[in-house]
Design an enzyme around this catalytic site. Structure first.
Site, PDB file in Angstrom:
ATOM      1  N   SER A 140     -11.970  -0.547  11.105  1.00  0.00           N
ATOM      2  CA  SER A 140     -11.806  -1.353   9.889  1.00  0.00           C
ATOM      3  C   SER A 140     -12.894  -2.416   9.864  1.00  0.00           C
ATOM      4  CB  SER A 140     -10.428  -2.031   9.900  1.00  0.00           C
ATOM      5  OG  SER A 140     -10.336  -3.048   8.927  1.00  0.00           O
ATOM      6  N   TYR A 153      -3.781  -6.679  14.003  1.00  0.00           N
ATOM      7  CA  TYR A 153      -4.560  -5.568  13.457  1.00  0.00           C
ATOM      8  C   TYR A 153      -6.027  -5.665  13.894  1.00  0.00           C
ATOM      9  CZ  TYR A 153      -6.189  -2.335   9.776  1.00  0.00           C
ATOM     10  OH  TYR A 153      -6.741  -1.293   9.067  1.00  0.00           O
TER      11      TYR A 153
END
Length: 253
Positions: A140, A153
């Site tokens: 990401s 995350y």
């Protein structure tokens, strides 16, 4: 190895979003497709939309034992897996690090980082022994640039970026490619229709596999933030902390 010579795809998070769209592209290329997802109903519905050879496997990527079972099922149906895409992930808990429940952090590390390692560990050795194959790990933008409220995350995705870079170096002599993807917000089951269309992200990934790209970054708006991060890192390099110290030879030299 040219992507057209790859015969079987195994993709996690295959019930929707980027994983599903990669599956569709590979199916159109005539590949066998294994879609793995934790949601049975979603997966069953998705499998029925494929015309070519496809297998759906319900699994939890945070369990190494389930990876072993999934490998056995996939190989029993299609033989060796030569394209692995680690795409399954949990969304961030949206909490500051100091207020984050310990269980939330551990759960996201288990799925978003350990799950990637388990996939690599399950299929990578066979690829290395055969001398061909490709591994795609979907990280990401949050694995490139620190973002507030994404501590669980982001920590996992930074880990995926690092793991992928090391793995690429280790597997290069054997002819196995490794690509890490750092997309921004993309439409999926997690984002409720927000972000870039997953079809375009998937197409960029397949193109990157063809080119054996080390990185795929699909959302160029991350450039400015990434340049600032790298500039701060480079600026922090000065004289040795120990006066007169001479570096021993390192592996990246």
């Amino acid at each position: 190895m040219p992507i057209d010579d790859l015969k079987t795809l195994f993709v996690t998070g295959g019930g929707g979003g980027i994983g599903l769209e990669i599956g569709r592209i590979c199916a159109r290329r005539g590949m066998n497709v294994v879609l793995a997802d934790i949601h049975r109903e979603r997966l069953d519905a998705t499998v029925t939309t494929f015309d070519g050879p496809v297998l759906g496997i319900v699994m939890d990527v945070s369990s190494f034992a389930e990876w072993a079972r999934a490998k056995q099922e996939a190989e029993a149906r299609f033989g060796a897996v030569d394209l692995l895409v680690n795409g399954a992930a949990l969304p961030p808990g949206m909490s500051s690090i100091l207020d984050m429940p310990v269980a939330d952090f551990e759960t996201r590390i288990a799925t978003n980082l350990s799950g990637v390692f388990y996939g690599v560990r399950t299929f990578g050795a066979n690829m290395r022994a055969r001398g061909y194959g490709h591994i795609v790990n979907i990280a990401s933008e949050a694995g490139l640039v620190p973002m507030a409220m994404l501590g669980d995350y982001g920590a996992a995705k930074f880990g995926v970026v690092g793991l992928s870079g090391i793995l690429r170096i280790e597997l290069a002599p054997s002819g196995v490619g490794v690509t890490v993807v750092a997309p921004g917000l993309t439409r999926s089951n997690m984002t409720v229709g927000m972000g870039m269309d997953a079809r375009y992200v998937a197409a960029a990934i397949v193109e990157g596999v063809r080119d054996n790209a080390p990185f795929i970054i699909t959302h160029p708006n991350v450039r400015a933030a990434l340049e600032k991060v790298h500039a701060r890192q480079i600026a922090a390099i000065g004289a040795p902390a120990q006066p007169g110290y001479e570096n021993a030879k390192t592996r990246w030299e």
